[in-house]
Design an enzyme around this catalytic site. Structure first.
Site, PDB file in Angstrom:
ATOM      1  N   ARG A 189       0.927  -1.066   0.021  1.00 44.77           N
ATOM      2  CA  ARG A 189      -0.022  -0.068  -0.174  1.00 44.77           C
ATOM      3  C   ARG A 189       0.710   1.289  -0.030  1.00 44.77           C
ATOM      4  O   ARG A 189       2.121   1.233   0.120  1.00 44.77           O
ATOM      5  CB  ARG A 189      -0.822  -0.186   1.215  1.00 44.77           C
ATOM      6  CG  ARG A 189      -0.338  -0.089   2.678  1.00 44.77           C
ATOM      7  CD  ARG A 189      -1.140  -0.140   3.720  1.00 44.77           C
ATOM      8  NE  ARG A 189      -2.179   0.942   3.974  1.00 44.77           N
ATOM      9  CZ  ARG A 189      -1.776   2.025   4.582  1.00 44.77           C
ATOM     10  NH1 ARG A 189      -0.684   2.176   4.955  1.00 44.77           N
ATOM     11  NH2 ARG A 189      -2.683   2.933   4.794  1.00 44.77           N
ATOM     12  N   LEU A 190       0.293   2.228  -0.342  1.00 50.78           N
ATOM     13  CA  LEU A 190       0.762   3.828   0.113  1.00 50.78           C
ATOM     14  C   LEU A 190      -0.192   4.463   0.631  1.00 50.78           C
ATOM     15  O   LEU A 190      -1.423   4.381   0.633  1.00 50.78           O
ATOM     16  CB  LEU A 190       0.978   4.453  -1.306  1.00 50.78           C
ATOM     17  CG  LEU A 190       2.250   4.154  -2.367  1.00 50.78           C
ATOM     18  CD1 LEU A 190       2.229   4.815  -3.704  1.00 50.78           C
ATOM     19  CD2 LEU A 190       3.467   4.453  -1.751  1.00 50.78           C
ATOM     20  N   ASP A 191       0.296   5.313   1.835  1.00 44.85           N
ATOM     21  CA  ASP A 191      -0.207   5.956   2.616  1.00 44.85           C
ATOM     22  C   ASP A 191      -1.094   7.126   1.775  1.00 44.85           C
ATOM     23  O   ASP A 191      -1.015   7.363   0.767  1.00 44.85           O
ATOM     24  CB  ASP A 191       0.436   6.940   3.675  1.00 44.85           C
ATOM     25  CG  ASP A 191       1.021   5.739   4.647  1.00 44.85           C
ATOM     26  OD1 ASP A 191       0.491   4.948   5.024  1.00 44.85           O
ATOM     27  OD2 ASP A 191       2.277   6.195   4.996  1.00 44.85           O
ATOM     28  N   TYR A 192      -2.239   7.348   2.398  1.00 37.32           N
ATOM     29  CA  TYR A 192      -3.177   8.690   1.846  1.00 37.32           C
ATOM     30  C   TYR A 192      -2.508   9.850   1.176  1.00 37.32           C
ATOM     31  O   TYR A 192      -2.671  10.214   0.128  1.00 37.32           O
ATOM     32  CB  TYR A 192      -4.390   9.035   2.959  1.00 37.32           C
ATOM     33  CG  TYR A 192      -5.194  10.039   2.277  1.00 37.32           C
ATOM     34  CD1 TYR A 192      -6.366   9.606   1.469  1.00 37.32           C
ATOM     35  CD2 TYR A 192      -5.377  11.174   2.906  1.00 37.32           C
ATOM     36  CE1 TYR A 192      -7.240  10.665   1.066  1.00 37.32           C
ATOM     37  CE2 TYR A 192      -6.261  12.311   2.716  1.00 37.32           C
ATOM     38  CZ  TYR A 192      -7.271  11.955   1.740  1.00 37.32           C
ATOM     39  OH  TYR A 192      -8.152  12.734   1.327  1.00 37.32           O
TER      40      TYR A 192
END
Length: 195
Positions: free
Chosen positions: A40-43
């Site tokens: 994932r990648l953060d917001y």
């Protein structure tokens, strides 16, 4: 044979397909059903996100055992020092333990699309860019590493995961790849030997 989707996740978008709060999600830019992100990648982070409907492929890419290197272009507060870069290369001590040594170098030109909205230059008049490659995936690790050496992260863009590159994908764009062999591991496993 497996299909892999390489997506440039925009700033302020969740690395998931639904959100009860109405924030931007992957469904806004990737109209492919039944795919899942390998990591994932953060917001508030941008860049390369890999997705597939092949669970085994996702596992091979995302599992820490395979140590896929992840490369980021990082804009930090201030002019980063040689001492800070040396500390990142050696590994730093975070609250959840020491990091592995990273590859870190100064960048004169990050060669990236402008962020929307752009960074506030009045609040952050002096910034610099580095390229950082890590082989771990702890929560907000890059941000914590740069803060630890005294240069907080202002913008974070992942440009590579293992052999896969962001390339010229603009935010929200994606491309498809067909893999005919298992995803490569960053480090080959030693063959088992009978003793």
């Amino acid at each position: 044979m497996s299909t892999l989707y390489l997506l440039h996740k925009p700033y302020r978008m969740l690395s998931q397909f639904t959100d009860r709060e109405g924030r931007a999600t992957l469904a806004d830019v990737l109209p492919i059903p039944d795919v899942y992100a390998a990591g994932r990648l953060d917001y508030d982070s941008e860049g390369l996100l890999l997705l597939s409907d092949d669970g085994a492929l996702i596992h091979r890419i995302a599992h820490p055992r395979h140590k896929q290197p992840k490369t980021y272009r990082v804009q930090v507060e201030g002019t980063i020092s040689d001492t800070a870069l040396a500390a990142l290369r050696a590994g730093v001590e975070l609250k959840d333990g020491p990091t592995r040594p990273a590859k870190a170098r100064r960048l004169d030109d990050p060669n990236l699309c402008p962020r929307q909205p752009p960074l506030d230059t009045k609040r952050h008049p002096t910034t610099s860019w580095i390229e950082l490659t890590i082989t771990e995936g702890r929560n907000r690790q890059v941000r914590r590493m740069t803060a630890h050496v005294g240069f907080p992260t202002l913008r974070l863009v992942r440009t590579a995961i293992g052999p896969w590159q962001l390339g010229d994908l603009a935010p929200g764009q994606w491309r498809q790849e067909t893999l005919h062999a298992p995803a490569p591991a960053a480090k080959p496993h030693k063959p088992w030997r009978q003793r």
